[in-house]
Design a protein around this motif. Sequence first.
Motif, PDB file in Angstrom:
ATOM      1  N   ASP A 160       0.833  -1.208   0.000  1.00 39.72           N
ATOM      2  CA  ASP A 160       0.000   0.000   0.000  1.00 39.72           C
ATOM      3  C   ASP A 160       0.869   1.260   0.000  1.00 39.72           C
ATOM      4  OD1 ASP A 160       0.857  -0.269   2.611  1.00 39.72           O
ATOM      5  OD2 ASP A 160      -1.123  -0.120   3.518  1.00 39.72           O
ATOM      6  N   THR A 165      -3.318  -1.278  -4.511  1.00 41.06           N
ATOM      7  CA  THR A 165      -4.518  -1.326  -3.682  1.00 41.06           C
ATOM      8  C   THR A 165      -5.054  -2.746  -3.569  1.00 41.06           C
ATOM      9  OG1 THR A 165      -6.049  -1.014  -5.533  1.00 41.06           O
ATOM     10  CG2 THR A 165      -5.097   0.978  -4.531  1.00 41.06           C
ATOM     11  N   ASP A 167      -7.888  -3.645  -4.524  1.00 41.95           N
ATOM     12  CA  ASP A 167      -8.535  -3.935  -5.799  1.00 41.95           C
ATOM     13  C   ASP A 167      -7.517  -4.413  -6.828  1.00 41.95           C
ATOM     14  OD1 ASP A 167     -11.042  -3.809  -7.434  1.00 41.95           O
ATOM     15  OD2 ASP A 167      -9.818  -2.421  -8.617  1.00 41.95           O
ATOM     16  N   ASP A 168      -6.331  -3.830  -6.825  1.00 43.46           N
ATOM     17  CA  ASP A 168      -5.267  -4.281  -7.732  1.00 43.46           C
ATOM     18  C   ASP A 168      -4.923  -5.749  -7.492  1.00 43.46           C
ATOM     19  OD1 ASP A 168      -4.977  -1.734  -8.858  1.00 43.46           O
ATOM     20  OD2 ASP A 168      -3.456  -1.142  -7.372  1.00 43.46           O
ATOM     21  N   ARG A 374       6.011   0.576  -8.722  1.00 41.12           N
ATOM     22  CA  ARG A 374       4.599   0.245  -8.702  1.00 41.12           C
ATOM     23  C   ARG A 374       4.128  -0.224 -10.071  1.00 41.12           C
ATOM     24  NH1 ARG A 374      -0.075   1.496 -10.511  1.00 41.12           N
ATOM     25  NH2 ARG A 374      -1.941   1.123  -9.240  1.00 41.12           N
TER      26      ARG A 374
END
Length: 484
Positions: A160, A165, A167-168, A374
């Motif tokens: 995080d 996230t 959801d990812d 990321r």
Amino acid sequence: MKKKLLGILLIATMVIALFAGCGKKEGEQSSTSNNQSNNQTTNEDTKESKDTTDNKGNESTTQAEEGKVLNIYCWNTEFQDRVKAFYPKYKDNGDGTGTIGDIKVNWVITPNENNAYQNKLDEVLLNQDSAAADDKVDMFLIEADYALKYVNTDYTMSLDEVGLTADDLKNQYKYTQEIVTDDNGKIKATSWQATPGLFVYRRSIAKDVLGTDDPNQVQEYLSDWDKFNDVAAKMKEKGYTMLSGYDDAYRVFSNNMSRPWVVDGKVVVDDNLMKWVDQTKEFTDKGYNNKTSLWSDGWGADQGPDGKTFGFFYSTWGINFTLVDYSLADKEGEKKVGNGIYGDWAVCYGPQPFYWGGTWICAARGTDNIPTIRDIMYTLTCDKETMKNITLEVADYTNNKEAMNEIANSDYSFDFLGGQNHIALFTEVADKIDMSNTCPYDQGCNEEFQKAFKDYFDGNVTKEEALQNFYTNIKIKYPELKTD
């Protein structure tokens, strides 16, 4: 104070000579040109759209605020190969480095042999705070058996913090997150692969001994350990060995322990491990194996064209990363049916579900390349289409349930396995993986236990002496633990 304590922890682990536990051969390079009879979607098909947008469909984050060097620490080239092939923004310089936009990517590769990779990583992480920006570790890889050593420190950033996230991550297999979750409940690494295991067997030997090579029928012969042992006797009668050596079945037994290696500070040898000991001793004494060890020349030869071994317990990476190459008569030749015993293999579930190994990507605290990290993490471990393409192109099993279910329910086939859709079997096993008994001492305990009992299998010590030798050696490795 916390940083100081963490430094002491890493210094201590550097002194401890831990055996690297992924399962992959030390320093082994990955092989990515397997033949499949399917309609493959190539990386070029999606490259144009990904080069100009980020993974959410927005304009790409500029790299103006990022550092100009991205240092990635690994033990072999597998992750490098995945980035080259499946991360469109990466440009290979052909000299062991690459670029992502105007960021230079350095690959610092230290083979696992003699714990060299962890020792190197520990050394640079201890100096992370004082290192120059371009010299800091930005990303590094870890394996299952020693994951907790790193995720339970401040040297790793949580996902995080990196910007991934829930959801990812929603389509990843839960166990791949549990194994890298720290004591505070934070997920500290992410993986592009899941590693359920199967029993891989020679079709020609199955036909000779069992009268069939059909995976469903072979599974009936191998559906529990008693049946497995019965088939081992049949193999011996026909001039074959059931397994190659001492370690082949170890992960199946160790993954099905009823409790962790260490309970309340005390080392506990699970009954299931002693079942492995008894079976392996029987197989050794009766000639059901060839007395080899993992990664030895004899073990590799048993997987080759002249081998007489029926099968091997392998997880996902073991098939495309290891077994394919061992099976070839012409190592430089094309990977296709007709080269050695390519195509003379199939998979079934075997006696028990298990997993073996896996590789996780960590973001190192102190990095100045968080947006790029990321984006790499998302593309390779969260993006469904990318992960589906990895499986279709290199036969790896990737960490995305939707992608794997689509392939499992398709007409996908792998010619190395005689046209079998092994993804369908792996998908069923992956949902059964249980990480509840994982503990920080797994790597050392697994290593010392196997080492101690090899002397017993060779007839040099009694079972009781081997067990005592294990306790003695584990106390040397982990003085803080109790053994009685």
